[in-house]
Design a protein around this motif. Sequence first.
Motif, PDB file in Angstrom:
ATOM      1  N   MET A 177     -33.934  -0.851  29.197  1.00 46.20           N
ATOM      2  CA  MET A 177     -34.503  -2.136  29.578  1.00 46.20           C
ATOM      3  C   MET A 177     -34.448  -3.124  28.425  1.00 46.20           C
ATOM      4  N   ALA A 178     -34.697  -2.639  27.197  1.00 45.08           N
ATOM      5  CA  ALA A 178     -34.644  -3.524  26.037  1.00 45.08           C
ATOM      6  C   ALA A 178     -33.248  -4.107  25.850  1.00 45.08           C
ATOM      7  N   GLY A 179     -32.224  -3.259  25.967  1.00 46.66           N
ATOM      8  CA  GLY A 179     -30.860  -3.746  25.856  1.00 46.66           C
ATOM      9  C   GLY A 179     -30.518  -4.712  26.968  1.00 46.66           C
ATOM     10  N   ARG A 180     -30.937  -4.372  28.188  1.00 43.55           N
ATOM     11  CA  ARG A 180     -30.675  -5.263  29.324  1.00 43.55           C
ATOM     12  C   ARG A 180     -31.396  -6.591  29.140  1.00 43.55           C
ATOM     13  N   ALA A 181     -32.632  -6.566  28.674  1.00 41.82           N
ATOM     14  CA  ALA A 181     -33.395  -7.803  28.494  1.00 41.82           C
ATOM     15  C   ALA A 181     -32.696  -8.737  27.514  1.00 41.82           C
ATOM     16  N   ILE A 182     -32.177  -8.197  26.425  1.00 42.51           N
ATOM     17  CA  ILE A 182     -31.475  -9.021  25.438  1.00 42.51           C
ATOM     18  C   ILE A 182     -30.211  -9.621  26.044  1.00 42.51           C
ATOM     19  N   ALA A 183     -29.453  -8.809  26.771  1.00 44.40           N
ATOM     20  CA  ALA A 183     -28.227  -9.301  27.402  1.00 44.40           C
ATOM     21  C   ALA A 183     -28.539 -10.395  28.415  1.00 44.40           C
ATOM     22  N   VAL A 184     -29.543 -10.159  29.243  1.00 46.14           N
ATOM     23  CA  VAL A 184     -29.924 -11.137  30.257  1.00 46.14           C
ATOM     24  C   VAL A 184     -30.405 -12.428  29.606  1.00 46.14           C
ATOM     25  N   SER A 185     -31.181 -12.317  28.532  1.00 43.18           N
ATOM     26  CA  SER A 185     -31.675 -13.502  27.859  1.00 43.18           C
ATOM     27  C   SER A 185     -30.522 -14.366  27.348  1.00 43.18           C
ATOM     28  N   LEU A 186     -29.541 -13.752  26.739  1.00 40.85           N
ATOM     29  CA  LEU A 186     -28.422 -14.514  26.184  1.00 40.85           C
ATOM     30  C   LEU A 186     -27.633 -15.247  27.261  1.00 40.85           C
ATOM     31  N   VAL A 187     -27.434 -14.604  28.406  1.00 41.20           N
ATOM     32  CA  VAL A 187     -26.580 -15.193  29.446  1.00 41.20           C
ATOM     33  C   VAL A 187     -27.361 -16.123  30.365  1.00 41.20           C
ATOM     34  N   HIS A 188     -28.655 -15.881  30.543  1.00 39.22           N
ATOM     35  CA  HIS A 188     -29.469 -16.687  31.455  1.00 39.22           C
ATOM     36  C   HIS A 188     -30.213 -17.814  30.748  1.00 39.22           C
ATOM     37  N   GLY A 189     -29.834 -18.126  29.513  1.00 36.61           N
ATOM     38  CA  GLY A 189     -30.401 -19.297  28.855  1.00 36.61           C
ATOM     39  C   GLY A 189     -31.634 -19.051  28.034  1.00 36.61           C
TER      40      GLY A 189
END
Length: 393
Positions: free
Chosen positions: A126-138
């Motif tokens: 989840m931590a890795g996914r959260a970082i990836a999502v944050s970068l792409v979703h603004g």
Amino acid sequence: LLDFFVSTFRSETSPRTLPVKDILEELSQKIDTGMHCKFNINRSKVLDGAMRGFKRVTYNPHFSMNVKFSDDFGKNEEAVDLGGPRREFLRILIDALAMSLMFEGPDESKNLAMNSTALREDKYFMAGRAIAVSLVHGGPAPRFLSPVLFACLVGGPAAACPTLKDITDADLHEKLQMVSESSTLEELQRATDPLLDYMASAGCIRLLTTISDRDLLMHDLLMFHVVHRVQGPFQRFEEGLKTLGVLDVVKQHPDSFRTLFCHEPQPLTADMMDDLFTPRLAPKGSNRRSVEETVIPLWRDYLQDAEDEEGSSKLQNILVFATGANEIPPIGFIPAPSIEFLHEGSEESSSKLMLPMANTCINCLKLPLLTTYEVFKENMDFALWNTQGFGRT
């Protein structure tokens, strides 16, 4: 002629350092803005809310995020996500990750920690996914990973070069320092005696015959503690970062992403804030335009005073008030931040005309039409320190 062929060869074979904004914008084109995934978040338990959202059967990272906050008393807040709540959610989520038990070390250089509960509950993914999502979703960049952890993500564990600075356990740090400072074989043997159990766990028990064995032993112990010991968490964290293709582009363009993952001061300045917000002025020659133009210098003075008095921190608060974000996202703001003015007869309540307002969904800061700087500054400060949620006064 030889120089021409050499330069051509280098340009064709060397990886380009592309602007990270361009890379993230390309990834964001895969987001389906017509579809939404819901996140119901309590600010004091943001990690729990994020886990529920990411684990939901219908969650899809390619869908837009719809974030709704509730306050600590359980009442629904007014903000339904059109951008601002999402940015605030991602901001406090990244902050919460950095402070979680999944990471250890100084605030600006954290490695993965071994936490059996987080591993069992798949929170590293989840931590890795959260970082990836944050970068792409603004959302914001993490900026708290250690160079060692970033090197592992780019080149695998073999690329890591941990040092004593990466050891956060005070007792272990002291013992390893004694080993590293040994200058004779006798000192080395005395220094390793208290570490025998740990060396056995690390698979580093060996016969020490010369002082030159010290450096290899230190390397193996550091690699074990910082890298090999957390391979389970690392693999899940790495898997989460693959979301939306983020890990692939990080590996392809490490120089572009290093400053997003590892700490590098990115202070806001008054000039940056002034350039970021575009005033939406009334037509030239109109009475409204004349009044608005008297406010712009007050706004710029306020930004400069904020930088002079409190540095980047107050400018961050102003940015949060207007956009929900405390830094300019790596992918940029969509839409671009703007300034409007609170004229009499506007839709806003007349009782609020003396205080600034904000619509974080469209990154719009609405300034009161005041002519005295002292009153302007006082009202701006009052709004900043007394606003809850998304820039509502």
